[in-house]
Enzyme design. Sequence first.
Site, PDB file in Angstrom:
ATOM      1  N   ARG A 128      84.183  81.677  20.994  1.00  0.00           N
ATOM      2  CA  ARG A 128      84.004  82.869  20.336  1.00  0.00           C
ATOM      3  C   ARG A 128      83.537  82.546  18.985  1.00  0.00           C
ATOM      4  NH1 ARG A 128      88.036  85.726  23.354  1.00  0.00           N
ATOM      5  NH2 ARG A 128      86.940  86.633  25.284  1.00  0.00           N
ATOM      6  N   LYS A 150      69.830  82.255  11.563  1.00  0.00           N
ATOM      7  CA  LYS A 150      69.196  82.273  12.708  1.00  0.00           C
ATOM      8  C   LYS A 150      69.525  81.156  13.652  1.00  0.00           C
ATOM      9  CE  LYS A 150      65.042  85.280  11.713  1.00  0.00           C
ATOM     10  NZ  LYS A 150      63.749  85.278  11.760  1.00  0.00           N
ATOM     11  N   GLU A 192      55.388  75.082   6.055  1.00  0.00           N
ATOM     12  CA  GLU A 192      56.313  76.178   5.902  1.00  0.00           C
ATOM     13  C   GLU A 192      56.815  76.335   4.511  1.00  0.00           C
ATOM     14  OE1 GLU A 192      57.611  78.321   8.011  1.00  0.00           O
ATOM     15  OE2 GLU A 192      57.856  77.291  10.010  1.00  0.00           O
ATOM     16  N   LYS A 234      64.387  81.808  -0.177  1.00  0.00           N
ATOM     17  CA  LYS A 234      64.770  82.164   1.354  1.00  0.00           C
ATOM     18  C   LYS A 234      66.219  83.064   1.420  1.00  0.00           C
ATOM     19  CE  LYS A 234      65.385  81.607   6.145  1.00  0.00           C
ATOM     20  NZ  LYS A 234      64.973  80.602   7.486  1.00  0.00           N
ATOM     21  N   GLU A 244      67.078  90.831   9.484  1.00  0.00           N
ATOM     22  CA  GLU A 244      65.515  91.178   9.580  1.00  0.00           C
ATOM     23  C   GLU A 244      65.409  92.536  10.208  1.00  0.00           C
ATOM     24  OE1 GLU A 244      63.237  87.584  11.025  1.00  0.00           O
ATOM     25  OE2 GLU A 244      62.130  89.001  12.233  1.00  0.00           O
ATOM     26  N   ARG A 248      62.788  90.464   5.398  1.00  0.00           N
ATOM     27  CA  ARG A 248      63.022  89.136   6.085  1.00  0.00           C
ATOM     28  C   ARG A 248      61.981  88.633   6.926  1.00  0.00           C
ATOM     29  NH1 ARG A 248      68.201  85.685   8.289  1.00  0.00           N
ATOM     30  NH2 ARG A 248      66.891  83.761   8.925  1.00  0.00           N
ATOM     31  N   ASN A 252      58.041  85.317   8.539  1.00  0.00           N
ATOM     32  CA  ASN A 252      57.131  85.149   9.674  1.00  0.00           C
ATOM     33  C   ASN A 252      55.626  84.968   9.274  1.00  0.00           C
ATOM     34  OD1 ASN A 252      59.573  84.940  11.237  1.00  0.00           O
ATOM     35  ND2 ASN A 252      59.605  87.288  11.353  1.00  0.00           N
ATOM     36  N   HIS A 255      53.363  83.377  11.678  1.00  0.00           N
ATOM     37  CA  HIS A 255      54.040  82.954  12.754  1.00  0.00           C
ATOM     38  C   HIS A 255      53.622  83.997  14.100  1.00  0.00           C
ATOM     39  CE1 HIS A 255      56.348  80.816  10.010  1.00  0.00           C
ATOM     40  NE2 HIS A 255      57.237  80.515  10.742  1.00  0.00           N
ATOM     41  N   HIS A 259      53.035  81.527  17.155  1.00  0.00           N
ATOM     42  CA  HIS A 259      53.807  81.385  18.282  1.00  0.00           C
ATOM     43  C   HIS A 259      52.606  81.506  19.528  1.00  0.00           C
ATOM     44  CE1 HIS A 259      57.849  82.497  16.490  1.00  0.00           C
ATOM     45  NE2 HIS A 259      57.636  81.270  16.349  1.00  0.00           N
ATOM     46  N   HIS A 273      54.907  73.030  15.428  1.00  0.00           N
ATOM     47  CA  HIS A 273      55.340  74.266  14.853  1.00  0.00           C
ATOM     48  C   HIS A 273      54.903  74.490  13.378  1.00  0.00           C
ATOM     49  CE1 HIS A 273      57.274  78.078  14.230  1.00  0.00           C
ATOM     50  NE2 HIS A 273      57.884  77.684  12.933  1.00  0.00           N
TER      51      HIS A 273
HETATM   52  P1  NAD Z   1      62.894  68.627  15.141  1.00  0.00           P
HETATM   53  O1  NAD Z   1      64.179  68.997  15.008  1.00  0.00           O
HETATM   54  O2  NAD Z   1      62.264  68.414  16.567  1.00  0.00           O
HETATM   55  O3  NAD Z   1      62.504  67.445  14.341  1.00  0.00           O
HETATM   56  C1  NAD Z   1      61.132  66.807  14.288  1.00  0.00           C
HETATM   57  C2  NAD Z   1      61.122  65.358  14.601  1.00  0.00           C
HETATM   58  O4  NAD Z   1      61.553  64.731  13.708  1.00  0.00           O
HETATM   59  C3  NAD Z   1      62.097  64.936  15.862  1.00  0.00           C
HETATM   60  O5  NAD Z   1      61.498  63.992  16.583  1.00  0.00           O
HETATM   61  C4  NAD Z   1      63.455  64.577  15.133  1.00  0.00           C
HETATM   62  O6  NAD Z   1      64.083  63.625  15.836  1.00  0.00           O
HETATM   63  C5  NAD Z   1      62.736  63.744  14.187  1.00  0.00           C
HETATM   64  N1  NAD Z   1      63.558  63.664  12.864  1.00  0.00           N
HETATM   65  C6  NAD Z   1      64.203  64.638  12.330  1.00  0.00           C
HETATM   66  N2  NAD Z   1      64.729  64.064  10.809  1.00  0.00           N
HETATM   67  C7  NAD Z   1      64.095  63.080  10.830  1.00  0.00           C
HETATM   68  C8  NAD Z   1      64.250  61.882   9.689  1.00  0.00           C
HETATM   69  N3  NAD Z   1      64.945  62.308   8.634  1.00  0.00           N
HETATM   70  N4  NAD Z   1      63.522  60.547  10.103  1.00  0.00           N
HETATM   71  C9  NAD Z   1      63.018  60.546  11.170  1.00  0.00           C
HETATM   72  N5  NAD Z   1      62.838  61.043  12.178  1.00  0.00           N
HETATM   73  C10 NAD Z   1      63.424  62.549  12.010  1.00  0.00           C
HETATM   74  O7  NAD Z   1      61.804  69.639  14.595  1.00  0.00           O
HETATM   75  P2  NAD Z   1      61.796  70.568  13.165  1.00  0.00           P
HETATM   76  O8  NAD Z   1      60.450  70.787  12.820  1.00  0.00           O
HETATM   77  O9  NAD Z   1      62.649  69.973  12.154  1.00  0.00           O
HETATM   78  O10 NAD Z   1      62.038  71.997  13.731  1.00  0.00           O
HETATM   79  C11 NAD Z   1      61.791  72.545  14.578  1.00  0.00           C
HETATM   80  C12 NAD Z   1      62.369  73.767  15.207  1.00  0.00           C
HETATM   81  O11 NAD Z   1      63.096  74.487  14.214  1.00  0.00           O
HETATM   82  C13 NAD Z   1      61.874  74.623  16.464  1.00  0.00           C
HETATM   83  O12 NAD Z   1      62.490  74.495  17.445  1.00  0.00           O
HETATM   84  C14 NAD Z   1      61.625  75.614  15.679  1.00  0.00           C
HETATM   85  O13 NAD Z   1      61.757  77.144  16.693  1.00  0.00           O
HETATM   86  C15 NAD Z   1      62.906  75.986  14.731  1.00  0.00           C
HETATM   87  N6  NAD Z   1      63.196  76.833  13.694  1.00  0.00           N
HETATM   88  C16 NAD Z   1      64.086  77.416  13.418  1.00  0.00           C
HETATM   89  C17 NAD Z   1      64.233  78.317  12.409  1.00  0.00           C
HETATM   90  C18 NAD Z   1      65.128  79.209  11.789  1.00  0.00           C
HETATM   91  O14 NAD Z   1      65.243  80.089  10.999  1.00  0.00           O
HETATM   92  N7  NAD Z   1      66.380  78.907  12.485  1.00  0.00           N
HETATM   93  C19 NAD Z   1      62.872  78.447  11.383  1.00  0.00           C
HETATM   94  C20 NAD Z   1      61.818  77.565  11.539  1.00  0.00           C
HETATM   95  C21 NAD Z   1      61.734  76.780  12.867  1.00  0.00           C
HETATM   96  N1  GLY Z   2      62.141  81.432   9.585  1.00  0.00           N
HETATM   97  C1  GLY Z   2      62.051  82.731   9.469  1.00  0.00           C
HETATM   98  C2  GLY Z   2      63.507  83.284   9.473  1.00  0.00           C
HETATM   99  O1  GLY Z   2      64.603  82.557   9.018  1.00  0.00           O
HETATM  100  O2  GLY Z   2      63.694  84.472   9.052  1.00  0.00           O
END
Ligand code: NAD
Ligand code: GLY
Length: 376
Positions: A128, A150, A192, A234, A244, A248, A252, A255, A259, A273
Amino acid sequence: MSQNPDSTQTITVDLGPRSYDIAIGPDLLDNAGALIAERLGERHVVIITDSNVGPIYAERLENSLAQAGHTGRTIQIDAGEQSKSFVYLESLLNDLLQDGLERGTVLVALGGGVIGDLTGFTASIALRGVEFVQIPTTLLAQVDSSVGGKTAINSPHGKNLVGTFYQPRLVIADTNTLKTLPPRELAAGYAETVKYGLLGDPEFFGWLEADGAKVLEGDPTAQTRAIVRACEMKAEIVNQDERETGRRALLNLGHTFAHALEAETGFGDLLLHGEAVSIGMVLAFDLSVALGLCPAEDATRVRDHFKAVGLPIHVPVHPNGNWNTQILIDHMGRDKKVQAGRTTFILVRGIGEAFVTNEVEEAELVRLLDTLAKAA
Ligand code: NAD
Ligand code: GLY
């Protein structure tokens, strides 16, 4: 290994009892144990990382944690978006529970947005709720996903459809981890970063037009400045609208389109992305111009900047044939942000002046997306 805690910049996300700091600076990985101990005391810590990041950075983090008096271990999972799934969630939870997870255990997400989202979601539901710390290692995660709470996994019905709002206790962004990030991933995170200028800070966008290439070339001063400004914005938005219900949603920008494009390309390598967000922001500006809301020159500046830094402004060749306007619109209709059947869009009155609306007529969308299909 150089350590220079004096160059660390700290931003606070101000959410009352759920407030936390974002520490940004070079080589903070070596100081992470102390930063966590200062805030949470000496704890049992489980690092969750992926198969690309773990081999490069886990040992340094383990040493830093041990030096600060924490105990713990590391779990490494497969790199890639497929890990944000029920299967990986179940496996991670079972691994943690089998090892005797306690309420006092702290989970540490070491990796990009995938690891951050999966670890955050796991932390929010295990026993939990246990505390977690974000150590983002991609630019995308440092400017966006590690901040704001998020958390999510994907469902067969769509991306990020299962998740929680659950804030970390601390975010540690070591800017030097970006040195090993593949250039394409760095550029995707840059999109981003630009988003913050476009949604609410024209001066920041102006600086990125002039100096943004330095962020992509790995200039540490430029990278730190960009990450700090993005996190300030942010944090300020999340402080006002954690869940949101209003402002907030500005985060997006681009986005809704992104998406839909990602859904069509399978959330994979064809379109990362951040690349989809780059195209999506161009489309958001184009739509705003078409609706007479935004000067055409501003859309041109956005397009020119993305082009100059090598980010996509057009959709790639469709994997199974042509881009289909109706299918894209259907994807948008399945977005989390649909309200009373109407898709939410973030539109602009100019650079730095974004607003939320669900008043876009389908005919306008069809016109815009038909052009997109022809351009591909
Ligand atoms: P990711 O976590 O897949 O990382 C991208 C690639 O880089 C992966 O292959 C990873 O292994 C590699 N990598 C990471 N750090 C590294 C480093 N320092 N050196 C070498 N390789 C490295 O992708 P991302 O772009 O970081 O994140 C995308 C995800 O984030 C999506 O699932 C998306 O939905 C999510 N997201 C979430 C939010 C949120 O607010 N929670 C916001 C935007 C995106
Ligand atoms: N990445 C969008 C949010 O955090 O609200």
